[in-house]
Design a protein around this motif. Structure first.
Motif, PDB file in Angstrom:
ATOM      1  N   GLN A   1       0.828  -1.211   0.000  1.00  0.00           N
ATOM      2  CA  GLN A   1       0.000   0.000   0.000  1.00  0.00           C
ATOM      3  C   GLN A   1       0.858   1.254   0.000  1.00  0.00           C
ATOM      4  OE1 GLN A   1      -0.419   2.266   2.734  1.00  0.00           O
ATOM      5  NE2 GLN A   1      -2.092   3.451   1.821  1.00  0.00           N
ATOM      6  N   ASN A   2       1.922   1.260   0.822  1.00  0.00           N
ATOM      7  CA  ASN A   2       2.804   2.430   0.858  1.00  0.00           C
ATOM      8  C   ASN A   2       3.483   2.659  -0.484  1.00  0.00           C
ATOM      9  OD1 ASN A   2       2.270   3.190   3.471  1.00  0.00           O
ATOM     10  ND2 ASN A   2       3.994   2.120   4.360  1.00  0.00           N
ATOM     11  N   SER A   3       3.869   1.565  -1.149  1.00  0.00           N
ATOM     12  CA  SER A   3       4.477   1.688  -2.482  1.00  0.00           C
ATOM     13  C   SER A   3       3.476   2.268  -3.471  1.00  0.00           C
ATOM     14  CB  SER A   3       4.964   0.319  -2.965  1.00  0.00           C
ATOM     15  OG  SER A   3       5.901  -0.235  -2.076  1.00  0.00           O
ATOM     16  N   ALA A   4       2.230   1.770  -3.407  1.00  0.00           N
ATOM     17  CA  ALA A   4       1.198   2.268  -4.317  1.00  0.00           C
ATOM     18  C   ALA A   4       0.918   3.745  -4.076  1.00  0.00           C
ATOM     19  CB  ALA A   4      -0.083   1.452  -4.147  1.00  0.00           C
ATOM     20  N   VAL A   5       0.920   4.170  -2.803  1.00  0.00           N
ATOM     21  CA  VAL A   5       0.705   5.584  -2.503  1.00  0.00           C
ATOM     22  C   VAL A   5       1.813   6.433  -3.107  1.00  0.00           C
ATOM     23  CG1 VAL A   5       0.741   7.279  -0.638  1.00  0.00           C
ATOM     24  CG2 VAL A   5      -0.690   5.264  -0.439  1.00  0.00           C
ATOM     25  N   ALA A   6       3.070   5.995  -2.925  1.00  0.00           N
ATOM     26  CA  ALA A   6       4.198   6.773  -3.443  1.00  0.00           C
ATOM     27  C   ALA A   6       4.128   6.901  -4.963  1.00  0.00           C
ATOM     28  CB  ALA A   6       5.515   6.117  -3.022  1.00  0.00           C
ATOM     29  N   LEU A   7       3.854   5.791  -5.646  1.00  0.00           N
ATOM     30  CA  LEU A   7       3.802   5.814  -7.109  1.00  0.00           C
ATOM     31  C   LEU A   7       2.588   6.605  -7.602  1.00  0.00           C
ATOM     32  CD1 LEU A   7       4.776   2.082  -7.696  1.00  0.00           C
ATOM     33  CD2 LEU A   7       6.208   4.081  -8.171  1.00  0.00           C
ATOM     34  N   SER A   8       1.465   6.458  -6.899  1.00  0.00           N
ATOM     35  CA  SER A   8       0.253   7.186  -7.302  1.00  0.00           C
ATOM     36  C   SER A   8       0.421   8.688  -7.082  1.00  0.00           C
ATOM     37  CB  SER A   8      -0.963   6.673  -6.513  1.00  0.00           C
ATOM     38  OG  SER A   8      -1.186   5.306  -6.768  1.00  0.00           O
ATOM     39  N   MET A   9       1.070   9.057  -5.967  1.00  0.00           N
ATOM     40  CA  MET A   9       1.318  10.473  -5.726  1.00  0.00           C
ATOM     41  C   MET A   9       2.252  11.051  -6.795  1.00  0.00           C
ATOM     42  SD  MET A   9      -0.385  11.798  -3.301  1.00  0.00           S
ATOM     43  CE  MET A   9       0.574  13.311  -3.164  1.00  0.00           C
ATOM     44  N   ARG A  10       3.227  10.254  -7.214  1.00  0.00           N
ATOM     45  CA  ARG A  10       4.140  10.706  -8.273  1.00  0.00           C
ATOM     46  C   ARG A  10       3.354  10.983  -9.554  1.00  0.00           C
ATOM     47  NH1 ARG A  10       8.566  13.389  -9.772  1.00  0.00           N
ATOM     48  NH2 ARG A  10       9.441  12.586 -11.701  1.00  0.00           N
ATOM     49  N   TYR A  11       2.434  10.081  -9.893  1.00  0.00           N
ATOM     50  CA  TYR A  11       1.631  10.282 -11.102  1.00  0.00           C
ATOM     51  C   TYR A  11       0.704  11.482 -10.936  1.00  0.00           C
ATOM     52  CZ  TYR A  11      -2.019   9.583 -14.569  1.00  0.00           C
ATOM     53  OH  TYR A  11      -2.934   9.775 -15.573  1.00  0.00           O
ATOM     54  N   ALA A  12       0.096  11.619  -9.735  1.00  0.00           N
ATOM     55  CA  ALA A  12      -0.842  12.724  -9.502  1.00  0.00           C
ATOM     56  C   ALA A  12      -0.158  14.079  -9.641  1.00  0.00           C
ATOM     57  CB  ALA A  12      -1.480  12.590  -8.121  1.00  0.00           C
ATOM     58  N   ARG A  13       1.127  14.147  -9.287  1.00  0.00           N
ATOM     59  CA  ARG A  13       1.847  15.415  -9.335  1.00  0.00           C
ATOM     60  C   ARG A  13       2.420  15.718 -10.711  1.00  0.00           C
ATOM     61  NH1 ARG A  13       5.247  15.314  -3.620  1.00  0.00           N
ATOM     62  NH2 ARG A  13       3.419  15.415  -2.246  1.00  0.00           N
ATOM     63  N   THR A  14       2.500  14.723 -11.583  1.00  0.00           N
ATOM     64  CA  THR A  14       3.104  14.938 -12.900  1.00  0.00           C
ATOM     65  C   THR A  14       2.097  14.905 -14.039  1.00  0.00           C
ATOM     66  OG1 THR A  14       3.609  12.559 -13.054  1.00  0.00           O
ATOM     67  CG2 THR A  14       5.331  13.997 -12.185  1.00  0.00           C
ATOM     68  N   ARG A  15       0.871  14.469 -13.780  1.00  0.00           N
ATOM     69  CA  ARG A  15      -0.117  14.402 -14.861  1.00  0.00           C
ATOM     70  C   ARG A  15      -0.597  15.809 -15.216  1.00  0.00           C
ATOM     71  NH1 ARG A  15      -5.977  12.505 -12.548  1.00  0.00           N
ATOM     72  NH2 ARG A  15      -6.102  13.959 -10.795  1.00  0.00           N
ATOM     73  N   SER A  16      -1.154  15.929 -16.394  1.00  0.00           N
ATOM     74  CA  SER A  16      -1.643  17.232 -16.853  1.00  0.00           C
ATOM     75  C   SER A  16      -2.980  17.553 -16.182  1.00  0.00           C
ATOM     76  CB  SER A  16      -1.836  17.212 -18.378  1.00  0.00           C
ATOM     77  OG  SER A  16      -2.726  16.180 -18.760  1.00  0.00           O
ATOM     78  N   GLY A  17      -3.323  18.832 -16.205  1.00  0.00           N
ATOM     79  CA  GLY A  17      -4.577  19.265 -15.601  1.00  0.00           C
ATOM     80  C   GLY A  17      -4.352  19.986 -14.296  1.00  0.00           C
ATOM     81  N   GLU A  18      -5.438  20.482 -13.702  1.00  0.00           N
ATOM     82  CA  GLU A  18      -5.344  21.233 -12.455  1.00  0.00           C
ATOM     83  C   GLU A  18      -5.046  20.305 -11.286  1.00  0.00           C
ATOM     84  OE1 GLU A  18      -7.669  24.772 -11.568  1.00  0.00           O
ATOM     85  OE2 GLU A  18      -8.975  24.198 -13.235  1.00  0.00           O
TER      86      GLU A  18
END
Length: 332
Positions: A23-40
């Motif tokens: 779960q911690n790994s998924a959070v880290a990777l998901s946060m990385r995607y959330a901060r780099t994806r396009s949009g607001e």
């Protein structure tokens, strides 16, 4: 019957630790995607509050499943939360300390570069061990203390290898001394709050899910106050759920799941093992990043990973008990 309960507890301990790592790994990777994806970008402080809301609802549902009826569910919550107010207030201690910790981390991140901040904050593993000895009277073997030192060194190397080589010099208005002091104080808060919550869980007959209801109820006003203090103007102008979409809600639920898993780990294992699971999750996240996100592995990362793995084996190693001596076999 006792052996069966012991085996079930051991199974729950390792299942919760493995799940927390993933779960911690998924959070880290998901946060990385959330901060780099396009949009607001969504407002992070609002996501923290919403994770507490989801965790509260999930805990209420789990208490209902545990009690089996609406009447017993209501009576359990009324008894343990409202009638036993002193007991409920005890849970406010870790809630308040976590709030202090988050503010200290903000001070630290404002005064330190990313590499120094991340490495210094890994000292929370050692502070957790110290508070486990002081508050829970837990005895750690010399080999376990060595494992904690190796773990801290290994995680530090991994974090440094994963950092984008930012400048280590301070700019105007920043104080490296203040940043380091704030980070170390935050580590002390993290260790104390985690062990205090573990002591509450293991020193009471109240179920882990009722404790989570108490913790979430007390954390919500603190989280809302923190959000208003840090992002009040943005929340007022854009709205609390600004830029929320399916992925953000997935991230909120993932963070809420982490809170429930931490409670399981604290109940069936201990906070030091939780620290190992979190540290291994950092390594796992970096491995996945190297395999799929273009991260370049370095010798520093390899050495850090090896230290983490060795430290896990050292900490979990149980020396064989000496066989009792037979007095008839004694040689004179």
């Amino acid at each position: 019957m006792g052996i069966e309960k012991t085996s079930q507890a051991n199974a729950m301990k390792y299942v919760s630790l493995v799940t927390l790592t993933v779960q911690n790994s998924a959070v880290a990777l998901s946060m990385r995607y959330a901060r780099t994806r396009s949009g607001e970008m969504f407002i992070a402080s609002s996501a923290v509050v919403m994770a507490e809301v989801v965790k509260l609802l999930a805990s209420l549902l789990l208490v209902y499943k545990q009690e089996g009826s609406v009447q017993h569910w209501f009576m359990t919550l009324h008894t343990h939360i409202w009638q036993q107010k002193i007991d409920t207030l005890k849970v406010s201690v870790p809630s308040f300390i976590y709030l202090v910790q988050n503010n200290l981390l903000y001070v630290s991140a404002s005064n330190l570069d990313a590499a120094t901040y991340q490495v210094t904050y890994q000292m929370k593993i050692l502070t957790t061990a110290v508070f486990a000895v002081l508050l829970l009277r837990r005895e750690l073997r010399s080999l376990q203390w060595l494992a904690l030192v190796l773990l801290t060194a290994g995680v530090a190397l991994v974090q440094l290898s994963a950092t984008d080589g930012g400048s280590t010099t301070t700019t105007a208005g920043q104080s490296r001394v203040l940043g380091c002091v704030a980070a170390i104080a935050a580590c002390c808060c993290s260790g104390f709050a985690g062990i205090y919550f573990e002591k509450i869980l293991k020193g009471s007959e109240v179920s882990v899910w009722v404790r989570n209801v108490q913790l979430s109820l007390l954390s919500l006003p603190l989280g809302a106050a923190t959000a208003l203090a840090t992002d009040g103007s943005e929340l007022m102008s854009k709205g609390f759920l600004h830029a929320y979409d399916g992925f953000v809600w997935y991230l909120v639920c993932l963070n809420a799941l982490g809170g429930l898993l931490v409670a399981l780990v604290v109940k069936y294992a201990d906070n030091i093992l939780k620290g190992f699971a979190t540290s291994l999750a950092i390594v796992l996240s970096t491995v996945v990043s190297a395999a799929f996100l273009g991260f370049v592995l370095t010798l520093q990362f390899a050495v850090g990973t090896a230290l983490v793995i060795v430290s896990v084996f050292l900490y979990s190693h149980q020396p064989r008990p000496h066989p009792p001596q037979n007095p008839m076999m004694k040689v004179y």
